[in-house]
Structure formats: C-alpha cells, structure tokens
Write an enzyme that holds these catalytic residues in place. Structure first.
Site, mmCIF file in Angstrom:
data_model
loop_
_atom_site.group_PDB
_atom_site.id
_atom_site.type_symbol
_atom_site.label_atom_id
_atom_site.label_comp_id
_atom_site.label_asym_id
_atom_site.label_seq_id
_atom_site.Cartn_x
_atom_site.Cartn_y
_atom_site.Cartn_z
ATOM 1 N N VAL A 10 192.887 72.568 63.536
ATOM 2 C CA VAL A 10 192.913 71.345 62.663
ATOM 3 C C VAL A 10 193.750 71.723 61.445
ATOM 4 O O VAL A 10 193.835 70.770 60.749
ATOM 5 C CB VAL A 10 191.785 70.636 62.838
ATOM 6 C CG1 VAL A 10 191.475 70.111 64.515
ATOM 7 C CG2 VAL A 10 190.721 71.427 62.451
ATOM 8 N N GLY A 11 193.847 72.985 61.002
ATOM 9 C CA GLY A 11 194.331 73.125 59.766
ATOM 10 C C GLY A 11 193.871 74.689 59.263
ATOM 11 O O GLY A 11 193.149 75.391 59.972
ATOM 12 N N GLY A 13 192.004 76.169 56.221
ATOM 13 C CA GLY A 13 191.546 75.993 54.521
ATOM 14 C C GLY A 13 191.891 76.992 53.657
ATOM 15 O O GLY A 13 192.787 78.064 53.892
ATOM 16 N N THR A 14 191.401 77.085 52.454
ATOM 17 C CA THR A 14 191.580 78.082 51.281
ATOM 18 C C THR A 14 191.193 79.380 51.992
ATOM 19 O O THR A 14 191.843 80.572 51.514
ATOM 20 C CB THR A 14 190.680 77.791 50.191
ATOM 21 O OG1 THR A 14 190.769 76.475 50.017
ATOM 22 C CG2 THR A 14 191.273 78.491 48.925
ATOM 23 N N TYR A 15 190.334 79.825 52.827
ATOM 24 C CA TYR A 15 189.819 80.952 53.164
ATOM 25 C C TYR A 15 190.135 81.312 54.725
ATOM 26 O O TYR A 15 189.611 82.236 55.116
ATOM 27 C CB TYR A 15 188.647 81.043 52.841
ATOM 28 C CG TYR A 15 187.734 79.984 53.273
ATOM 29 C CD1 TYR A 15 187.008 80.131 54.544
ATOM 30 C CD2 TYR A 15 187.662 78.799 52.698
ATOM 31 C CE1 TYR A 15 186.291 78.885 54.919
ATOM 32 C CE2 TYR A 15 186.993 77.647 53.068
ATOM 33 C CZ TYR A 15 186.237 77.736 54.345
ATOM 34 O OH TYR A 15 185.360 76.667 54.774
ATOM 35 N N LYS A 17 191.330 79.913 59.087
ATOM 36 C CA LYS A 17 191.655 78.785 60.159
ATOM 37 C C LYS A 17 190.579 77.981 60.470
ATOM 38 O O LYS A 17 189.245 78.509 60.432
ATOM 39 C CB LYS A 17 192.144 79.555 61.273
ATOM 40 C CG LYS A 17 193.673 80.211 60.908
ATOM 41 C CD LYS A 17 194.340 81.000 62.196
ATOM 42 C CE LYS A 17 195.381 81.806 61.931
ATOM 43 N NZ LYS A 17 196.046 82.556 63.046
ATOM 44 N N VAL A 18 190.906 76.787 60.583
ATOM 45 C CA VAL A 18 189.843 75.587 61.016
ATOM 46 C C VAL A 18 189.952 75.288 62.514
ATOM 47 O O VAL A 18 191.309 74.825 62.584
ATOM 48 C CB VAL A 18 189.842 74.688 59.877
ATOM 49 C CG1 VAL A 18 188.661 73.737 60.228
ATOM 50 C CG2 VAL A 18 189.699 75.030 58.427
ATOM 51 N N LYS A 33 185.380 77.357 60.921
ATOM 52 C CA LYS A 33 186.049 77.856 59.734
ATOM 53 C C LYS A 33 186.007 79.468 60.219
ATOM 54 O O LYS A 33 185.025 79.886 59.906
ATOM 55 C CB LYS A 33 185.885 77.514 58.373
ATOM 56 C CG LYS A 33 185.917 75.783 58.395
ATOM 57 C CD LYS A 33 185.724 75.538 57.013
ATOM 58 C CE LYS A 33 186.306 74.003 56.807
ATOM 59 N NZ LYS A 33 186.541 73.648 55.519
ATOM 60 N N ASP A 136 188.692 72.658 43.366
ATOM 61 C CA ASP A 136 189.926 72.143 44.218
ATOM 62 C C ASP A 136 189.747 70.748 44.680
ATOM 63 O O ASP A 136 190.083 70.786 45.985
ATOM 64 C CB ASP A 136 190.379 73.172 45.089
ATOM 65 C CG ASP A 136 191.610 73.243 45.610
ATOM 66 O OD1 ASP A 136 192.340 72.579 45.212
ATOM 67 O OD2 ASP A 136 191.938 73.875 46.889
#
Length: 303
Positions: A10-11, A13-15, A17-18, A33, A136
């Site tokens: 689904v995306g 993140g900063t750190y 894959k989600v 995550k 952020d």
C-alpha cells in the site's frame, strides 16, 4: 511472519515498504511496515529500540496510529524488522482528493474540518508532551477512519532511526509544502513550532482542497510563503537574518490571509494565523490551539 498474510503493498514509508495484511489467527486487518536493519554485533541497534519504545508510548493516544507488535525475522541471513500497526483504509490526502475531483467535487464540510483539526492538535499535543517532534506532518501521514470520523498521526519519528536510501522525487517535494520557514532557512535548532507550522498548512489545505504553499524547491517554497505572509524582518522575527540560508529576498507586504481561505470563518482565520507566525516562539502550541474559540462549537466530550 507466518502469522500474517500479505494482501497488497500500500505504500513506502520514510523507512520501508508498507503492506496491507491480515492476521490469520484473528482475521484482523493490519499494516506491516518492513525495514531492513544494519545490524551490529549486539543485534538490533539501540536507536531502533528507542524509537519502537517511543512509538509504543505514544500509541496510548487514540489519535496516534497504534503499534500492535514488533516482529524480528531473518531472511537470507539479513535481519528484517516488521512493525505491525492497526490498518486504516485511507489517508487525509486521499480524503481531500475525494472532495476535490470528479463530478461530486465539493468543499469539505466545516464540521469535518473542525473535528479533524481538533484531533490533529490533540495528537500533536500528545507527541510534544512526550518530547517527540514529528517533523514530517503532511496529509499523507495522517490516516483516516471514515466510518468513525477519526484521524490518526502515522509515520511517527521513525525516519530518524530507520534510514533507507531515499528517492529524491515527489516525497521530497511534497514534504517541502509543509516545512517551516526556520527549517527552510537552515536553522539547526528548532522545536515544536516546526510541527505547528505543518498543522497550519494542513488546516488551510483542508479548507482550500489544495496546498497553501506548493513550492517545488526550497527557494520557491520560501517565496510562496513570503508572497502571502510578507517578507520577514528582524522586527517580527528576531534573528532571522542570521540564519544560515538567509539571503536578501524581494520585499513583499503581508496579504490578507482570509483571502487565501475564503470558506474559513473569522475564528478559523485567527487560529490559522497563529499557527503561521514567522517567529517559532510566537506560534501557538498544540495544547493552546485546542482551547481556541474556533473549537468552541465542537462537542469536545466525544474526543
């Protein structure tokens, strides 16, 4: 990780894959995550452990996305940390876009904006009370439970510990739109005011259904801000000309902020102006924002 079945990515993140996944034992939907860790001889880096403990502490607020558990696995000899969060089906960016696009385009209902803003301030106040800066805040990092009308802060602080190679495109540009002027001007010491500036930008975006300061570079970002709010001087922002990246900028006078958010009432414009003060020391705190007259008509007993 046999406990979970990944359904879709689904995306990022900063750190890491989600993934949307479900817990095979309970059927509960979760967000996984995933991040690879650079391991030292002692195992998981202490910085990662500190961030997880902060997240567990902050998760006590309903307005922060809840960390359910942490799973540490090894794959092909490489350590991977999975953070398992509650799953929410959308974020504030997508929520705003659903009102902005298509034949049913319409403004967000004022009561929804007010409710989301109060919840955001409450979540930010909870972070600041525990000495955590988000740094952020942006619509993509605010998750929404549409059925319950709940807004939750996500991607909290982990960017400081889990550093992955970042792609230098939209993430950087989008993040610029909510970045406080002191950070844009190279300040190395900053405090809770950076988050409150972002909250102000998010507030305006919910009202306008488009970003207030959509810059595509740090200089452009500053010029967008100065055109609307006026070019700051030492008088309203002591020390601004000594910041590392200060230059001589075109001299603009402040515009009427209400014109940028015509659908917002007088109390709302006042609250927004207090969030968008140039001098970080003059910016309203999240706790004080919750007591602002803008929220007087809200039934706070439900929050």
């Amino acid at each position: 990780m046999e406990k979970y079945e990944k359904l879709e990515k689904v995306g990022e993140g900063t750190y890491g894959k989600v993934y949307k996944a479900h817990d095979k034992a309970t059927g509960q939907l979760v967000a996984l995550k995933k991040t690879r860790l650079e391991m030292d001889e002692e195992g998981i880096p202490p910085t990662a452990l500190r961030e997880v403990s902060i997240l567990q502490l902050l998760s006590q607020s309903i307005y922060i996305v809840r960390l359910l558990c942490v799973e540490h696995v090894e794959k092909n000899g490489k350590p991977i940390l999975y953070l398992v969060f509650e799953f929410l089906d959308t974020d504030l960016k997508k929520f705003i876009d659903s009102y902005r696009k298509g034949p049913s385009a319409r403004p967000l209902p004022p009561n929804v904006i007010k409710s989301f803003m109060y919840q955001l301030c409450k979540g930010v106040a909870h972070c600041h009370k525990h000495s955590v800066l988000h740094r952020d805040l942006k619509p993509q990092n605010l998750l929404v439970d549409k059925e319950k009308g709940i807004l939750k802060i996500a991607d909290l602080g982990l960017g400081r510990s889990f550093t992955l190679p970042m792609k230098s495109y939209t993430h950087e540009i989008v993040t610029l739109w909510y970045r406080a002027p002191e950070v844009l001007l190279g300040a190395t010491h900053y405090s809770t005011g950076v988050d409150m500036w972002s909250v102000g930008c998010i507030f305006a975006e919910m009202v306008r259904r488009q970003a207030l300061f959509p810059g595509d570079s740090e200089l452009q970002q500053l010029l967008h801000i100065f055109r609307l709010l006026g070019t700051p001087s030492e008088k309203e922002w002591p020390g601004v000309t000594t910041l590392k990246d200060w230059h001589v900028y075109p001299q603009w006078t402040p515009q009427n902020l209400a014109r940028a958010v015509p659908a917002l009432n007088e109390d709302g414009v006042d609250l927004l102006s207090r969030m968008l003060q140039f001098d970080p020391a003059e910016r309203i705190s999240a706790k004080d924002a919750m007591a602002h007259p803008y929220f007087d008509s809200l039934d706070k007993s439900q929050f």
